[in-house]
Enzyme design. Structure first.
Site, PDB file in Angstrom:
ATOM      1  N   HIS A  13      35.370   7.310 -47.195  1.00  0.00           N
ATOM      2  CA  HIS A  13      33.968   7.746 -47.147  1.00  0.00           C
ATOM      3  C   HIS A  13      33.188   7.180 -48.333  1.00  0.00           C
ATOM      4  CE1 HIS A  13      30.998  11.346 -47.232  1.00  0.00           C
ATOM      5  NE2 HIS A  13      30.670  10.579 -46.211  1.00  0.00           N
ATOM      6  N   HIS A  55      22.882   6.726 -49.971  1.00  0.00           N
ATOM      7  CA  HIS A  55      22.977   7.882 -49.076  1.00  0.00           C
ATOM      8  C   HIS A  55      21.656   8.628 -48.971  1.00  0.00           C
ATOM      9  CE1 HIS A  55      23.770  12.082 -47.994  1.00  0.00           C
ATOM     10  NE2 HIS A  55      24.738  11.589 -47.244  1.00  0.00           N
TER      11      HIS A  55
HETATM   12  O1  G3P Z   1      29.447   8.894 -41.515  1.00  0.00           O
HETATM   13  C1  G3P Z   1      30.051  10.115 -41.771  1.00  0.00           C
HETATM   14  C2  G3P Z   1      29.425  10.857 -42.906  1.00  0.00           C
HETATM   15  O2  G3P Z   1      29.140   9.961 -43.946  1.00  0.00           O
HETATM   16  C3  G3P Z   1      28.162  11.567 -42.494  1.00  0.00           C
HETATM   17  O3  G3P Z   1      27.607  12.382 -43.470  1.00  0.00           O
HETATM   18  O4  G3P Z   1      26.020  12.887 -45.267  1.00  0.00           O
HETATM   19  O5  G3P Z   1      28.236  11.942 -45.836  1.00  0.00           O
HETATM   20  O6  G3P Z   1      26.494  10.520 -44.762  1.00  0.00           O
HETATM   21  P1  G3P Z   1      27.070  11.905 -44.886  1.00  0.00           P
HETATM   22 MG    MG Z   2      27.547   8.654 -44.409  1.00  0.00          MG
END
Ligand code: G3P
Ligand code: MG
Length: 246
Positions: A13, A55
């Site tokens: 992630h 993000h």
């Molecule tokens: O793509 C999965 C995840 O990244 C979605 O949530 O807020 O971490 O971008 P976020």
């Molecule tokens: Mg994400």
């Protein structure tokens, strides 16, 4: 029937979860050191239309800048420090363009999940531009990136610009009509908040020819349960806990 799935099961992630400044090349390099071969990242547009990784809509949390990132040209964003907030060791780490991340992934035969994370109001355009650039950068590559978004308008823009680049709908809840929406958008996968999955939803998703992926799985018991359910991919922050070879 689901189509063959070219992507690894484990996805880091934002590059390396919380171990490095998110959405930087430094994070990708650290995730790769833990053996990860697929990465998730968040992409949006600068004012002059350059896709780059960030993000939040605003610069405050993860850079030394202030304000809405999408209101700056990339030349200005390139001067921001996207590493110091995480620790002095990362000082000076820049906000990467999607292009630089693509080059890193292609050179190393890594896979990429590009989450289209538009500045509010730019959903359609961000989907179009990110998908068009992805198609161009990965032209001739064996495996294209997986484009995902919480925003159906962004996936519609992506389909319009690059119909052959695979898409996935991100879901933080099972809102009315979401699965039908994913089908209409020609999605190859649903990427759900991991607590949403149960046997019935996995069966329904697979029955419709889509893959079942989860975010953000940081707990071993939850990961075991998701794998036992037969889901196809897990996005994790815990690159230090989960071996991507599993
Ligand atoms: O793509 C999965 C995840 O990244 C979605 O949530 O807020 O971490 O971008 P976020
Ligand atoms: Mg994400």
């Amino acid at each position: 029937m689901t189509t063959p799935w070219p992507y690894p099961r484990w996805i880091a992630h934002r590059g390396a979860g919380k171990l490095a400044p998110e959405n930087t090349l430094a994070a990708f390099r650290l995730g790769a050191q833990y053996g990860y071969r697929m990465f998730e990242c968040d992409a949006k547009l600068s004012r002059d239309g350059i896709p780059f990784l960030l993000h939040d809509s605003t610069l405050e949390r993860t850079t030394d800048g202030t304000g809405t990132a999408g209101e700056f040209d990339f030349a200005e964003l390139a001067r921001r420090d996207a590493g110091s907030w995480h620790g002095r060791a990362w000082a000076g780490e820049p906000l990467p363009t999607l292009e630089s991340v693509a080059r890193y992934c292609l050179a190393n035969h890594f896979f990429l999940n590009i989450e289209i994370k538009p500045t509010p109001g730019q959903e359609l355009e961000t989907g179009r531009v990110v998908a068009a650039q992805a198609a161009q950068l990965w032209a001739g590559a064996k495996v294209p990136p997986l484009l995902s978004s919480f925003r159906p308008e962004s996936l519609a823009g992506a389909r319009e610009a690059a119909p052959h680049v695979p898409r996935a709908l991100l879901l933080d809840s099972l809102w009315e009509g979401c699965i039908e929406q994913a089908r209409q958008l020609g999605c190859v996968a649903l990427v759900c908040k991991y607590t949403l999955w149960d046997a019935a939803l996995v069966a329904r998703t697979h029955g419709l020819g889509m893959r079942a992926l989860s975010y953000t799985v940081n707990d071993a018991a939850a990961a075991d349960a998701l794998l036992a359910l037969g889901t196809d991919g897990l996005i994790t922050d815990r690159v230090d806990l989960f071996s991507p070879a599993a």
